[in-house]
Structure formats: structure tokens, C-alpha cells
Design a protein around this motif. Structure first.
Motif, PDB file in Angstrom:
ATOM      1  N   TYR A 104      -5.825   3.654  -2.443  1.00  0.00           N
ATOM      2  CA  TYR A 104      -4.955   2.252  -2.678  1.00  0.00           C
ATOM      3  C   TYR A 104      -4.991   1.665  -1.663  1.00  0.00           C
ATOM      4  O   TYR A 104      -4.957   2.203  -0.248  1.00  0.00           O
ATOM      5  N   ASP A 105      -5.066   0.475  -1.516  1.00  0.00           N
ATOM      6  CA  ASP A 105      -5.123  -0.537  -0.477  1.00  0.00           C
ATOM      7  C   ASP A 105      -6.523  -0.228   0.344  1.00  0.00           C
ATOM      8  O   ASP A 105      -6.466   0.005   1.513  1.00  0.00           O
ATOM      9  N   VAL A 162     -15.594   2.000  -2.564  1.00  0.00           N
ATOM     10  CA  VAL A 162     -14.543   2.771  -2.307  1.00  0.00           C
ATOM     11  C   VAL A 162     -14.106   3.464  -3.774  1.00  0.00           C
ATOM     12  O   VAL A 162     -13.575   4.155  -3.888  1.00  0.00           O
ATOM     13  N   GLY A 163     -14.326   2.980  -4.876  1.00  0.00           N
ATOM     14  CA  GLY A 163     -13.930   3.308  -6.008  1.00  0.00           C
ATOM     15  C   GLY A 163     -15.135   4.218  -6.774  1.00  0.00           C
ATOM     16  O   GLY A 163     -16.084   3.756  -6.896  1.00  0.00           O
ATOM     17  N   ASP A 187      -7.436  -1.213 -11.417  1.00  0.00           N
ATOM     18  CA  ASP A 187      -7.613  -1.322 -10.159  1.00  0.00           C
ATOM     19  C   ASP A 187      -7.273  -2.762  -9.385  1.00  0.00           C
ATOM     20  O   ASP A 187      -6.641  -2.693  -8.638  1.00  0.00           O
ATOM     21  N   VAL A 188      -7.521  -3.885 -10.037  1.00  0.00           N
ATOM     22  CA  VAL A 188      -7.388  -5.334  -9.596  1.00  0.00           C
ATOM     23  C   VAL A 188      -5.638  -5.176  -9.739  1.00  0.00           C
ATOM     24  O   VAL A 188      -5.091  -5.837  -8.982  1.00  0.00           O
ATOM     25  N   LEU A 189      -5.080  -4.777 -10.699  1.00  0.00           N
ATOM     26  CA  LEU A 189      -3.474  -5.144 -11.033  1.00  0.00           C
ATOM     27  C   LEU A 189      -2.615  -3.996 -10.090  1.00  0.00           C
ATOM     28  O   LEU A 189      -1.670  -4.380  -9.812  1.00  0.00           O
ATOM     29  N   ALA A 190      -3.119  -3.103  -9.931  1.00  0.00           N
ATOM     30  CA  ALA A 190      -2.427  -1.952  -8.989  1.00  0.00           C
ATOM     31  C   ALA A 190      -2.506  -2.046  -7.499  1.00  0.00           C
ATOM     32  O   ALA A 190      -1.508  -1.879  -6.733  1.00  0.00           O
ATOM     33  N   GLN A 191      -3.659  -2.922  -7.014  1.00  0.00           N
ATOM     34  CA  GLN A 191      -3.816  -2.976  -5.538  1.00  0.00           C
ATOM     35  C   GLN A 191      -3.132  -3.992  -5.003  1.00  0.00           C
ATOM     36  O   GLN A 191      -2.533  -4.980  -5.708  1.00  0.00           O
ATOM     37  N   PRO A 192      -2.476  -3.840  -3.778  1.00  0.00           N
ATOM     38  CA  PRO A 192      -1.734  -5.100  -3.200  1.00  0.00           C
ATOM     39  C   PRO A 192      -2.477  -6.233  -2.956  1.00  0.00           C
ATOM     40  O   PRO A 192      -3.833  -6.061  -3.015  1.00  0.00           O
ATOM     41  N   GLY A 252       1.424  -5.692  -6.405  1.00  0.00           N
ATOM     42  CA  GLY A 252       0.742  -5.090  -7.554  1.00  0.00           C
ATOM     43  C   GLY A 252       1.546  -3.808  -8.038  1.00  0.00           C
ATOM     44  O   GLY A 252       2.768  -3.567  -7.578  1.00  0.00           O
ATOM     45  N   TRP A 253       0.899  -3.148  -8.663  1.00  0.00           N
ATOM     46  CA  TRP A 253       1.608  -2.141  -9.577  1.00  0.00           C
ATOM     47  C   TRP A 253       1.828  -0.728  -8.783  1.00  0.00           C
ATOM     48  O   TRP A 253       2.614   0.037  -8.862  1.00  0.00           O
TER      49      TRP A 253
END
Length: 185
Positions: free
Chosen positions: A14-15, A58-59, A135-140, A147-148
Motif C-alpha cells: 500500500y502506498d 512492486v505489485g 490497485d488504482v482505486l485502493a492506493q492513495p 483511495g479505498w
């Protein structure tokens, strides 16, 4: 080419911008290698099945045909996040489901297959597109929008494909043509 159903499993810090730029080069490289090592260890200790593995910086994304899983993809992803949490790495994960295209013996290869530079060609994949959307929607995304957030996100189609139901009614999060539910932080 044929269309088959598949599970997609996404795991990422995350981040990642803060992870990369908020520490020294040596610390970042060590963190990245520890992350990759944890995924490799999880694959060795708890085989998921014959999965494709793609590294996106990183993913990390894994994809396997529905019916080929050796254990619950959700349980595997949850165990991986627990392993990564031991190193205090905050992550987000997604379990997705949908159609993917696979080649059959005798199918012509893509013009990009085997291209110089070590390129690997992968056919279109709905689970992969959904995982990247999470990933796009959850990240700050800046100071105004957070983000989520970190957690595990389950695709409603994956829940159905596993024959499972959620115990409570988490907030539905629409994205990439499906609905996701955040089931952990």
C-alpha cells in the motif's frame, strides 16, 4: 484461442510511492526483495496450483484457471497478507474472477511473442484488468483523496465462483464491471 474462467490474485504494498521515496535506496531494495521473497515462500509452502505469475514493479499478479486451484485462492491470499504483515508491510490484495483467453496447441503465436528483450505475450484477461483497477482505486491518490485503503478486496464473481457468501454486508465498491467488497484491513 479459447475463453476459460480464471481467478486472479493481486498483492501489492500500500502506498508504493511512500515506500519507494520515503526511505533510502538500500532500505527500499531490501523491502522489495523481502516482499518478493515472501511471495516465493508462500508459493513454495502452500502451492496454489499451475498459475501464471507476473511482476508489475512492486505489485505481483497470479492467475490460474478455475478448477486448477489446490487450495482456496482466498485462504492463500489471506495467508500471504498475514506473512507480509509480520514484516510490518502494509498491503492491499484482490481476488478477482472472470474470463481469460488461452492459446491451444497449434494456435498461431502473437507477433509479440518471443520478441527480443524477453517479452512474454499474455492473452486478454478480465481478472487481470479487474485486479489492476482495484490497485488504482485502493492506493492513495493525493492529499484530497485517500483511495479505498489497504485490505483484501473480493470480486463478487469470485465469491460466487468459490460457492461462498459473506457473513456481513460490507459496503459494495463498484469497479471494472463488477462489485468488490473489502473484507480486511
Amino acid at each position: 484461442m479459447i475463453d476459460e474462467n480464471a481467478y486472479g490474485l493481486w498483492i501489492a504494498p500500500y502506498d508504493p510511492e511512500n515506500l519507494e521515496y520515503g526511505q533510502s535506496r538500500e532500505e527500499f531494495v531490501t523491502c522489495l526483495r523481502d516482499f518478493e521473497g515472501a511471495v516465493a515462500a508462500q508459493l513454495a509452502e502452500q502451492p496454489l496450483g499451475p498459475a501464471r505469475l507476473l511482476v508489475f514493479g512492486v505489485g505481483i499478479y497470479l492467475e490460474l484457471a478455475a478448477g486448477d486451484e489446490l487450495m482456496s485462492p482466498f485462504a492463500w491470499l489471506k495467508q500471504l497478507r498475514e506473512r507480509l504483515a509480520l514484516s510490518e508491510l502494509v498491503t492491499l490484495a484482490a481476488l478477482t474472477y472472470g474470463g481469460r483467453w488461452v492459446t491451444e496447441p497449434g494456435d498461431p503465436a502473437s507477433p509479440l511473442a518471443g520478441h527480443s528483450g524477453g517479452c512474454t505475450w499474455l492473452a486478454p484477461s478480465e481478472p487481470q484488468r479487474r485486479a489492476l483497477a482495484v490497485d488504482v482505486l485502493a492506493q492513495p491518490s493525493g492529499e484530497q483523496v485517500s483511495g479505498w485503503g489497504p485490505g483484501i478486496y473480493l470480486d463478487a464473481d469470485a465469491i460466487e465462483a468459490m460457492g461462498r457468501a459473506l457473513k456481513n454486508a460490507p459496503t459494495p465498491l463498484p469497479a471494472a464491471g463488477t462489485t468488490f467488497f473489502r473484507v480486511g484491513t
